[in-house]
Design an enzyme around this catalytic site. Sequence first.
Site, mmCIF file in Angstrom:
data_model
loop_
_atom_site.group_PDB
_atom_site.id
_atom_site.type_symbol
_atom_site.label_atom_id
_atom_site.label_comp_id
_atom_site.label_asym_id
_atom_site.label_seq_id
_atom_site.Cartn_x
_atom_site.Cartn_y
_atom_site.Cartn_z
ATOM 1 N N HIS A 75 19.582 -21.817 -75.643
ATOM 2 C CA HIS A 75 18.666 -22.667 -74.892
ATOM 3 C C HIS A 75 17.271 -22.068 -74.846
ATOM 4 C CE1 HIS A 75 22.113 -24.880 -72.646
ATOM 5 N NE2 HIS A 75 21.693 -25.552 -73.690
ATOM 6 N N GLU A 88 26.381 -35.347 -89.501
ATOM 7 C CA GLU A 88 26.383 -33.991 -88.960
ATOM 8 C C GLU A 88 27.771 -33.359 -89.028
ATOM 9 O OE1 GLU A 88 25.071 -34.298 -84.885
ATOM 10 O OE2 GLU A 88 26.087 -36.226 -84.631
ATOM 11 N N ASP A 121 24.186 -29.226 -86.451
ATOM 12 C CA ASP A 121 25.650 -29.281 -86.411
ATOM 13 C C ASP A 121 26.257 -29.272 -87.811
ATOM 14 O OD1 ASP A 121 26.048 -29.167 -83.693
ATOM 15 O OD2 ASP A 121 25.942 -31.337 -83.418
ATOM 16 N N CYS A 127 16.835 -35.146 -88.713
ATOM 17 C CA CYS A 127 16.332 -34.911 -87.361
ATOM 18 C C CYS A 127 16.704 -33.532 -86.832
ATOM 19 C CB CYS A 127 16.836 -35.989 -86.399
ATOM 20 S SG CYS A 127 18.642 -36.113 -86.309
#
Length: 943
Positions: A569, A805, A829, A876
Site C-alpha cells: 500500500h 488478468e 494480477d 490498466c
Amino acid sequence: MLTLTTQDIKMGQTLATKEAAIMALAQWLEQEGHVDAGYAAGMLAREAQTATYLGQGIAIPHGTQDSRHLVKKTGIKALHLPEGIDWGDGEKAYLVLGIAAGSDEHLELLRQLTRALQRDDLAGQVRSATHSEDILALLQPSAADNTPMLSWQSDMLQLQQPADTMDELLAQAASALELQHERNALQQSLLHLGQGWWLCQVPAAGPAKAAILTTPALIHQGHKVCGLLALKTHGGSHKQLLAQLADWLVAGQAASLASLSSAHELAQALNNGPVAEGEHRLVVIIHNEQGLHARPGALLVQAAKQFEATIQVRNLDGNNQPVNAKSLMKLISLGVRPGHRLQFVASGPDAEAALSELETAVNSGLGEGVTSPHSAQQVPCIGAPADPGAPWQGVAASPGIAIGPLYVEMPVNFDYADVACDAAAEQQRLTQALQQADQSLALAAQQSGAQARDILSMHRELLSDPGLQEGTRQRIETGASAPAAWWAEIDSAAAVQAASSNPMLAERAADIRDIGRRVMAILCNTALPEPPSTPYIWVAEDIGPSDVVNMNTERVLGLVTAGGGASSHSAILARSLGIPALVAMGKGVMTLDSGTPAILNGDSGTLLVDPDKHLLAEAEQAQQRERELAERAWQQREQPAVTTDGHRIEIAANLGNTADTAAAVAAGAEGVGLLRTEFVFMEQGREPSLQQQVAQYQQAFSALAGRPLVARTLDVGGDKPLPYWPLPKEDNPFLGVRGIRLCMQRPELLETQLRALLTAAGSEPLRIMFPMVADIAEWRFGKALFDNLQAEIGAPNVQLGMMVEVPSAALNAARFAKEADFFSIGTNDLTQYTLAADRGNGALASLSDGLHPAVLRLMAMTVEAAHAEGKWVGMCGELGADPQALPILLGLGLDEISVSPKRLPRVKARVREFSLSQCKQLAARALTADSAGAVRALTGATP
C-alpha cells in the site's frame, strides 16, 4: 512552552540607556515573581560579557549561568522603545525583551524571534507599532516558514578565505552562489549581525542556495568581519539555516564558529547548536551485540547516578529525543541498536567527570562483550553492496530521482505498565483511544485522494474488527493493562497474517501493525517519530499507509523501506503522489546514518550512499533533465500520443473515484481507462442506492465532456470485504470468491450497478468491463445481465468487455474475443498469477516483473486474438507507466494505455519519442528473451 502575551509588553517607553532598560526589565520580572533581587546584576554581567543585540532592532538581555539560582519561574517581559536605545556597535534597539530562565523553556521563543528577523524592514515596523498586538503579530512565524528548508552543503562552506576588503569577500560569495551579475544587490543587502558575522541575501527565481565564507582578519565599516552568510533565496527555504546561525548569536558564541577548521565541523556545529554555558557533551557508539537492552542499560544508569550532574541522552540514530540518563525505562525506550550513536549532555559541578565515566563504561561494553567498531558495517546483508562505494540494490517501487540526506526512522518503543487492577477503567481507556484513532483516520481520509481513502477505510475496518476488540477485552479482564492487552492482540494478529501462505496477505501484517501503533501512541501518550524539518529521504523498516497519507510531501524527497514489495500500500501511494521509492532493501539499510547524503534512483532500484561530488553532480544533472522533460511534457499534455512514424495510441487515466476526473482531464487524459467503482460501495455502511450510483457516475461523464469512460464493475472479495456484506474466511481470497465470481452470488448488486452506469451514460461513450474473468461461463453470466438491461435502457454508445488478468483468460482470448467488445489487460494480477509470485512480496520482487517473457507472450496472445476479431485492447496495470516497458507495449500492438493522472503527460511525451516499427522489432526480441532482466536490458536499444 514560554509564550509572550500582550500583558508582557509595555508600549511607547522612553529610556536613555540600555542599562536603564535592563534595570527596568529586571525590576518588572522581580515584581511579577519571576526572579529574586539581584537578577539585574546578572543581566548587566551578561551584557558586559557579550552584547545581546539580536538584530533588526531587537535585543534580548538575560542573566548569566551564575545568576540562574535567582530565577523562581521562567518569564519574559518586553519594552517597546520607538525612539530607540544605543545597544553598542552602532546598533539601535526598539524592542528589548528581558528573559528569566532557569532551564531551556525559553529557547523555542528565541527561535521564533530569529525566524522573525527574516522579515523585510522588521526594525521599522517594530518602531512604528502602536499596539502590543502589532508586536505579537510581527514576531509570529509567517506561512513561508513551512517551505521546505535548505541544508548546509560542504562545498558551500568555504573557510578561511583570503580577502582584504568586504568587496572581495562578496565577490567570492557571488561566485559560490552563481550570482556574478548580482554583486551590487548583495552589497546593498549587507547587514551586520554582530560578533563578526554579516549577512547578505538576494531573491532569485532558481533554486535557493546558501554559502558561508569565513575569513581570518577583516574590518568593514569599523566592525570586525569573521564570517559572511550569503543567501540566494527562493521563498522561505533559507530560514532554517539563518535560524541556526542566530542560535549561536543568541548564545554569544558565534565568533567561535569562524575558527573551525573544516566544513564538516562547521555544518555539524550549526546543526547541533551552541553548547550552553556550563554544559558538556559526549558522543559514543554502542558496540554491544544486542544493543542497549535492560542489563547493560542498568549498568549505564548506575554509572550516571553516581554524579550530581544533570545528564540527558539522545539516540542520534533513533528519534533524537532527549531523555533522563538516570532512568532505565527512558533509556531502554531509545531503542538503541549496535552501531547507534548516543549523545550525552551534562551540566553541573561534576559534569565532565560524569561524561568521562560514561565514556569508559560504554566503551568497556557495560558488562558484555562488544563487537569491533567496524564489524557491524562489514557484515554482509541483503541489499548491501560488497563495495562500500557501490550503490545499494533494492526493488524499484516508484520512479524518479531523489537527492538529499537520509532520515532513518527507528521503531518507537512504548512505555506502559503490563498489569492494571481496574478492568473497567482500562476498557474505557481503550474505547476512547479507538474512537480517537478512528476520528483521526476519518479526517485523514477526507483530505486524501481515492487510493488513500480506500486504504484508510480498510484501516478503520480493522480498528472496529470485533475479533480484535474481543481478544483485547478478554486480556484486560485477566488483569492486563489496556496498552499491554491491545499490543499483545495486535502482535498476535499480525503474526498470524504474516504467516499466511499467500504472500500478498502476509504483507498486510504491516497494515495491522500500523493501526496498532496509532492506538498505542494514544494509549501511551507517546508522540510518533518526528521527521526533520528540512527535506529528506525517508528510510524505515516499513512505512505504513497512514504514514504516507499524513507525511509532508514538500519535505519527503523519497521513500526507502527494508521490507515490503512494489505493490504494498505504501508503494502504491508513493506512485500516486509521484514520490520516488525503493522497497525490499534488506535490514542492512537500517544501519545507515541519518543525515548522510544519498541518491535514490526509483527507476534502477538503487540507493547510492554518501556519493562523491562527481556522482552527485551527475545525479543533479539527471534530476534537472527529468524536471525539464516533465515541464515540457506538461506543456504538451493536450497533444495526442503519436509515434514518430504516425501511429496514435490513446493514453487514459486510472481513477479510484469520480471526483478526480476533472483533474485527470486537465492533466491530458484522453478518457478514463479504469474507474475502480468500489469507492461507491465502500463510502458508507450500507449498499448504495441506484440514484446514489447514478449521481456518482454522472459526475465523471460531465467532467469527461465526450471522452470515453471505462468502468470496472465491483471488484471486492475476502481481502477487501464490504462492511454490509460479510464473507466467510478464505485461506487465499486472491484465488477465491472475488470479482465477477462474487457478483454471481449477489446478482442484484451487479444488476443495480449496470443499470446505474447505463442510465448515467445517456449518449456519452461508456465501456463496461468485468474483473477476474477466468471462465467463459463467468463472462456469459455478466453479459446476459447486461444484455437484458441494455435492451430496456438502450444506451447508444456503450461497449462491454472484460479484464484479462488471469492466465486462462489470455490463453482463451480467441474465444472471448468473439463475444467481448474489448479487453483491458491488468498487468499487476496477470503477472503474479502467471509467475506464482506475489507482486507485494519483497523476497520475490525480482521475479514479479511484468516484463517477464511469459507475461509478455500472454499479452501478445490477447492482442492478436482481439485484433483478429476487430476488437481493441487496453492496459490498466502499473506496467503502462514503466519507462522501460512502454516501447515494448507499443510494439505488442496495444491500442490504449491507462496510467495514474500524475504520469499522463510524461507517458504521452515518451510515446512521441518512439518509432512504432522499431518498437515492434524490440517487442519481437523481448518475446524470445530468457528473463525479465534480459528484456529490460533490451530497452537500452530504444530510440
